[in-house]
Design a protein around this motif. Structure first.
Motif, short mmCIF file in Angstrom:
data_model
loop_
_atom_site.label_atom_id
_atom_site.label_comp_id
_atom_site.label_asym_id
_atom_site.label_seq_id
_atom_site.Cartn_x
_atom_site.Cartn_y
_atom_site.Cartn_z
N LEU A 127 1.08 -1.29 0.38
CA LEU A 127 -0.42 0.11 -0.02
C LEU A 127 1.37 0.84 0.12
O LEU A 127 0.33 2.70 -0.42
N GLU A 128 2.02 1.17 0.88
CA GLU A 128 2.53 2.36 0.70
C GLU A 128 3.69 2.79 -0.39
O GLU A 128 3.39 3.87 -0.32
N LYS A 129 3.48 1.83 -1.27
CA LYS A 129 4.22 2.57 -2.98
C LYS A 129 2.88 2.99 -3.90
O LYS A 129 3.08 3.74 -4.43
N ALA A 130 1.93 2.33 -2.93
CA ALA A 130 0.64 2.86 -4.16
C ALA A 130 0.50 4.61 -3.81
O ALA A 130 0.48 5.58 -4.04
N VAL A 131 0.25 4.13 -2.23
CA VAL A 131 1.06 6.28 -2.22
C VAL A 131 1.62 6.87 -2.14
O VAL A 131 1.47 8.20 -2.54
N ASP A 132 2.53 6.17 -2.18
CA ASP A 132 3.69 7.06 -2.30
C ASP A 132 3.37 8.15 -4.04
O ASP A 132 3.48 8.36 -4.14
N PHE A 133 3.30 6.69 -5.00
CA PHE A 133 2.86 7.04 -6.72
C PHE A 133 2.12 7.99 -6.20
O PHE A 133 1.93 9.10 -7.53
N CYS A 134 0.84 8.45 -5.59
CA CYS A 134 0.25 9.30 -5.89
C CYS A 134 0.23 10.87 -5.32
O CYS A 134 -0.10 11.54 -5.55
N VAL A 135 1.27 10.62 -3.90
CA VAL A 135 1.44 12.33 -3.73
C VAL A 135 3.07 12.77 -4.65
O VAL A 135 2.89 13.50 -4.82
N GLU A 136 3.78 12.06 -5.26
CA GLU A 136 4.08 11.88 -6.63
C GLU A 136 4.01 12.69 -7.73
O GLU A 136 4.73 13.75 -8.04
N ASN A 137 3.18 12.51 -8.08
CA ASN A 137 2.45 12.59 -8.84
C ASN A 137 1.53 14.71 -8.78
O ASN A 137 0.55 14.43 -7.39
N GLU A 138 1.68 15.13 -9.63
CA GLU A 138 1.34 16.71 -9.60
C GLU A 138 -0.68 15.76 -9.48
O GLU A 138 -1.43 15.79 -9.85
N SER A 139 -1.96 17.04 -8.18
CA SER A 139 -2.75 16.57 -8.20
C SER A 139 -3.69 17.83 -8.53
O SER A 139 -3.35 18.85 -8.81
N THR A 140 -4.17 17.13 -9.76
CA THR A 140 -4.99 17.44 -10.84
C THR A 140 -6.26 16.86 -10.98
O THR A 140 -6.32 15.43 -10.84
N GLU A 141 -7.89 17.39 -11.61
CA GLU A 141 -8.77 15.90 -11.82
C GLU A 141 -8.70 14.99 -12.44
O GLU A 141 -8.98 14.31 -12.57
N LEU A 142 -7.84 15.21 -14.00
CA LEU A 142 -7.63 14.43 -13.93
C LEU A 142 -6.37 13.20 -13.83
O LEU A 142 -6.87 11.94 -14.02
N HIS A 143 -6.02 13.60 -13.36
CA HIS A 143 -4.71 12.45 -12.51
C HIS A 143 -5.06 12.04 -11.88
O HIS A 143 -5.55 10.75 -11.71
N GLY A 144 -6.11 12.92 -11.10
CA GLY A 144 -6.85 11.60 -9.28
C GLY A 144 -8.29 10.61 -10.57
O GLY A 144 -8.06 10.00 -10.03
N LEU A 145 -8.30 11.24 -11.41
CA LEU A 145 -9.64 10.38 -12.69
C LEU A 145 -8.47 9.35 -12.87
O LEU A 145 -9.32 8.41 -12.96
N VAL A 146 -7.88 9.72 -13.65
CA VAL A 146 -6.43 8.21 -14.27
C VAL A 146 -6.41 7.61 -13.34
O VAL A 146 -6.34 6.09 -13.57
N LEU A 147 -5.72 7.58 -12.06
CA LEU A 147 -5.34 7.08 -10.96
C LEU A 147 -6.13 6.26 -10.78
O LEU A 147 -5.99 5.20 -10.09
N PHE A 148 -7.44 6.76 -10.31
CA PHE A 148 -8.61 6.06 -9.81
C PHE A 148 -8.77 4.72 -9.99
O PHE A 148 -8.69 4.11 -10.12
N LYS A 149 -9.11 5.20 -11.84
CA LYS A 149 -9.43 4.11 -13.08
C LYS A 149 -8.51 2.85 -13.07
O LYS A 149 -9.13 2.18 -13.17
N MET A 150 -7.09 3.70 -12.66
CA MET A 150 -6.39 2.92 -12.91
C MET A 150 -6.63 1.27 -11.48
O MET A 150 -6.45 0.21 -11.38
N LEU A 151 -6.49 2.22 -10.47
CA LEU A 151 -5.89 1.48 -8.68
C LEU A 151 -7.87 0.39 -9.70
O LEU A 151 -7.26 -0.94 -8.89
N ALA A 152 -8.60 0.85 -9.61
CA ALA A 152 -10.17 -0.28 -9.95
C ALA A 152 -9.75 -0.77 -11.17
O ALA A 152 -9.89 -2.15 -10.79
N THR A 153 -8.77 -0.68 -11.87
CA THR A 153 -8.03 -1.24 -13.12
C THR A 153 -7.62 -2.85 -12.58
O THR A 153 -7.65 -4.49 -12.58
N MET A 154 -6.78 -2.33 -11.40
CA MET A 154 -5.87 -3.34 -10.55
C MET A 154 -6.70 -4.72 -10.32
O MET A 154 -5.88 -5.50 -10.48
N LYS A 155 -7.68 -4.26 -9.62
CA LYS A 155 -8.96 -5.31 -9.29
C LYS A 155 -8.87 -6.32 -10.21
O LYS A 155 -9.03 -7.82 -9.55
#
Length: 275
Positions: free
Chosen positions: A163-191
């Protein structure tokens, strides 16, 4: 020479089969580029071209405004059976090519593009760009899904369940609406992406081959073997197929395809996995 070879050769400048349609493209600095082809060949490949060239609105010269000359040329070469290494193109180029394949109903081209997506390298530097491209072409669902899977597969391998690696990846990337959307979709796809290291027999990572069977790691359908054949019986030294738990410490199994045997003690068995 085979017919397909002759068709591919007909695009060469020195071909004795003259072209009869020209597509024009306005590029940078208003420089006009062109692609020449044969109406009959294009019409055999696409009903869209057939209606365009042989319908009520017959056209000799066509201005293309929704694609670049390079992408359109790649589509034409695919139609003409010229050797087109789709995997050599950038993903953004393939996205534009996929758009043309849908526009002109070229199913073989669409399938060829989709087949190349897993071949493209996804890494820390481009994984977010791949996901953003997937979102930008969301209307082209098959390609969008393939790109999301490619990006999510890389992240799943990179995170390795931590989990800490996933958190680090999210924190290291610029916080924008588009980035948040695609990060959410990638995490959902991982399942929905299978773990490549998951053992097909014990359903665990790492594999439990040779490990003792317990009520907690019990998997119906898994193959197990006696840890000590004499602890069960002389005849039960072959592989057992787990069927179901009878209780906290016993289970039912099939012996080499026979009907159920019951009452085996879990502690006497171990997983027998194959590689």
């Amino acid at each position: 020479m085979a017919l397909l070879g002759k068709i591919a050769k007909s695009l060469d400048p020195n071909s004795d089969l003259p072209t009869d349609v020209t597509f024009f493209f306005k590029g940078e600095d208003n420089i006009v580029k062109e692609v020449k082809a044969h109406k009959l060949i294009l019409s055999m490949a696409s009903d869209v071209f057939k209606r365009e060239f042989y319908g009520t609105m017959k056209e000799e010269d066509v201005v293309i405004k929704d694609a670049s000359q390079q992408v359109f040329q790649a589509m034409i070469e695919f139609i003409y059976n010229k050797r087109t290494a789709l995997g050599d193109f950038e993903l953004s180029f393939l996205a534009s090519l996929y758009y043309l394949a849908e526009k002109y109903y070229l199913e073989d081209l669409k399938e060829g593009i989709l087949a190349t997506i897993p071949e493209h390298e996804v890494n820390n530097e481009n994984v977010l760009d791949v996901a953003i491209l997937a979102e930008e072409i969301i209307l082209h669902e098959p390609l969008s899904d393939a790109l999301y899977v490619a990006a999510a597969s890389f992240l799943k391998s990179a995170f390795n369940g931590k989990l800490e690696k996933a958190v680090d990846f999210c924190v290291e990337n610029e916080s924008t609406e588009l980035h948040g959307l695609v990060l959410f979709k990638m995490l959902a796809t991982m399942k929905n992406i299978p773990d490549p290291n998951l053992c097909e027999n014990c359903k665990q990572t790492p594999c439990l081959n040779g490990k003792a069977l317990t009520a907690q790691n019990f998997v119906p359908g898994a193959e197990v073997a006696p840890r000590d054949p004499w602890a069960i019986s002389r005849t039960d030294t072959r592989t057992l197929i787990l069927s179901g738990l009878d209780g906290p410490e016993t289970f039912t199994a099939r012996l080499d395809g026979s009907i159920g045997h019951g009452g085996y003690a879990l502690r006497y068995l171990m997983f027998k996995c194959f590689y």
